[in-house]
Design a protein around this motif. Sequence first.
Motif, PDB file in Angstrom:
ATOM      1  N   VAL A 152       0.901  -1.194  -0.160  1.00 24.01           N
ATOM      2  CA  VAL A 152      -0.019  -0.046  -0.106  1.00 24.01           C
ATOM      3  C   VAL A 152       0.822   1.221   0.144  1.00 24.01           C
ATOM      4  N   GLU A 153       0.662   2.198  -1.057  1.00 19.41           N
ATOM      5  CA  GLU A 153       1.396   3.330  -1.003  1.00 19.41           C
ATOM      6  C   GLU A 153       0.687   4.187   0.027  1.00 19.41           C
ATOM      7  N   SER A 154       1.862   5.106   0.746  1.00 16.57           N
ATOM      8  CA  SER A 154       1.528   5.987   1.695  1.00 16.57           C
ATOM      9  C   SER A 154       0.509   6.797   1.506  1.00 16.57           C
ATOM     10  N   HIS A 155      -0.108   7.187   0.283  1.00 17.99           N
ATOM     11  CA  HIS A 155      -1.218   8.124   0.191  1.00 17.99           C
ATOM     12  C   HIS A 155      -2.500   7.347   0.738  1.00 17.99           C
ATOM     13  N   GLY A 156      -2.606   6.076   0.318  1.00 16.42           N
ATOM     14  CA  GLY A 156      -3.764   5.391   0.750  1.00 16.42           C
ATOM     15  C   GLY A 156      -3.584   4.481   2.119  1.00 16.42           C
ATOM     16  N   GLU A 157      -2.527   4.675   2.797  1.00 18.63           N
ATOM     17  CA  GLU A 157      -2.197   3.648   3.916  1.00 18.63           C
ATOM     18  C   GLU A 157      -2.971   4.006   5.083  1.00 18.63           C
ATOM     19  N   GLU A 158      -3.468   5.191   5.328  1.00 18.32           N
ATOM     20  CA  GLU A 158      -4.437   5.400   6.477  1.00 18.32           C
ATOM     21  C   GLU A 158      -5.570   4.761   6.273  1.00 18.32           C
ATOM     22  N   ARG A 159      -6.306   4.939   5.002  1.00 15.91           N
ATOM     23  CA  ARG A 159      -7.240   4.235   4.737  1.00 15.91           C
ATOM     24  C   ARG A 159      -7.327   2.845   4.874  1.00 15.91           C
ATOM     25  N   PHE A 160      -6.189   2.191   4.549  1.00 16.27           N
ATOM     26  CA  PHE A 160      -6.125   0.670   4.588  1.00 16.27           C
ATOM     27  C   PHE A 160      -5.886   0.227   6.021  1.00 16.27           C
TER      28      PHE A 160
END
Length: 622
Positions: free
Chosen positions: A521-529
Amino acid sequence: MNEQVARRQPGNFDNARAPWLRLLGHRGLAPLILVVLSLALFAPGLMQVPPLDRDEPRFAQASKQMVESRDFIDIRFQDEARHKKPIGIYWLQAAAVEASGLGADAPIWVYRLPSLLGAMLSVLLTYWIARAFTGPRAAFVAGMLVASALLLGVEARLAKTDAVLLATILAGQGALARIWLDRAARRHPLMAALFWVSLALAVLVKGPVAPMVLGLTIAALCLVKREAGWLKALYPARGLVAFVLIVVPWFVAIYLQTEGAFFAEAVGKDLLGKVATGQESHGAPPLTHLAAALASFWPLPAFLLLALPGVLRSWRTPMTLFLLAWVLPTWVIFELTATKLPHYTMPLLPALAILAAGLLAEAEAAPGRAWRWGAAALFTLPLVGVALANVVAPIYLGTWPSPPGAILAALALIPGLAAAHRLHAGAAVSALPGAMAGAFLMIVATWGFTMPALSPIWISPRLAEAADRVAACPNPQVASAGFNEPSYVFLQGTDTLLTTAEAAAAHLLEAPAGACRVAVVESHGEERFLEALKEGGAPQEVSSDRVRGLNINGGKTLDIGVYRLNAPATPANPVDPATTAPEPGAVPAAPLGADGPSPSEPAPATTPDTSPNSPNVTEPRE
């Protein structure tokens, strides 16, 4: 003087005070030396450099899927139709994989072998074409200039169409040259057969490019000489039949299998789109190709500049006339076409090399001072620029320069600058050994050492290694959110799921017992992940790793997490099946390069990732 006699004039290279040229340029030895030189210039980096995004791994992955699926008609990248180029290069790459015995696990260098062989054949065909007009030593020089050209060296190392296309075009042009030169004496049925077969193979490799180059050459020759009767020597009726028999079967098969979708995409969007608009930021004004060729054709431009004063004196000779008919019409078309990429003009590189070698062979005196200064500058600037790049590029990327790469790049300047000095003196023949030595050292430095050591840009191989390390099991099923480069799919596996951050979480949460699954998971979507994992009842034990680097497509710094659950999830809230990722083998949520599902596929329920590297990537044109 008739044309048959004129084309066999030996030229001043045969009288040059250059023992190396008298020896190596002998007609019995020159082809063998060109093969050895080509291998020395093209082999460094072939195995060491990872897949170069984005075009190369797209071709390689499509060929890989042919080997896996045994479907050798349709062309696909994962579940997405890849209807841009005809089948030729995919068949050659699949054949290389089959011959290697490595199957779908074959590394990228196996897929590069057709390009390597195409580039080597192009060097030999350049020599063969030049022999129709000049002596073996001048033809040998033309082959050297083509073998050392930066652009051909790049294409020889990429699993793409262009090196193979060049070889097919040169086979056709060599046959055409001999038919045209002997048009008043006799016919050449074997040359005519070679012309039509090479034209058909070129169409199977890259569609209309070869018919354009060969067709414009023929039209220009007919127009300038004001005669067209010699075209009968091409045996057009029988040749067209052979052409159709070679080309049509696959085109009929792909039309039936895709219900015409291949032609709608390849012609309606890819080809016509390039002509009308500058696709994917590749638009540029006229003369862009000329400016780019000063660097991409190096070291040829320096030698060509020394030869240019002879063009006006010899433009009516068969050699100059044929080569100008080959170069000028096609170059004008490329300059007027909206989309411009450096490799578009590569089919014209051998013609310019033959022109330079042939005119230099006939030159009786060195050109004026301005020509000589210009030649020295055209040779020196790219050489020094590449040498500096071997040191500056790693530092810019935050890593140390490769010691062997930096040393070899510095050493390349010694023979290179000596060659520039000889060019400034107008001694083109004396400059050639230094030019070849400098080119060889610089190529070994750049491709053999510096580029493989640029670890910050090789994200895909490091990410594949991290996924295998975190998984701690063979052949993990990987879901990737936010990083969807074709090189990663090629290295990780065809079943790699390109999806959203939420669907990547579901990929882990819904893993059946004993499944081996990983999410990147790339960091831009990591919080949602991570939030989706928490809501799905993921255990506290989460194995993770990180990969950071620079994506050369867009120049953005990426920070990618690699995750695996260490225990089965205990759902705190039931996971909505509509938001989960499909199992491997099903349709990915948003495959690379697609704006949505194909008409035959169900629409994914997940919301596409809108991060800078989301799966909804519009692919650059080739």
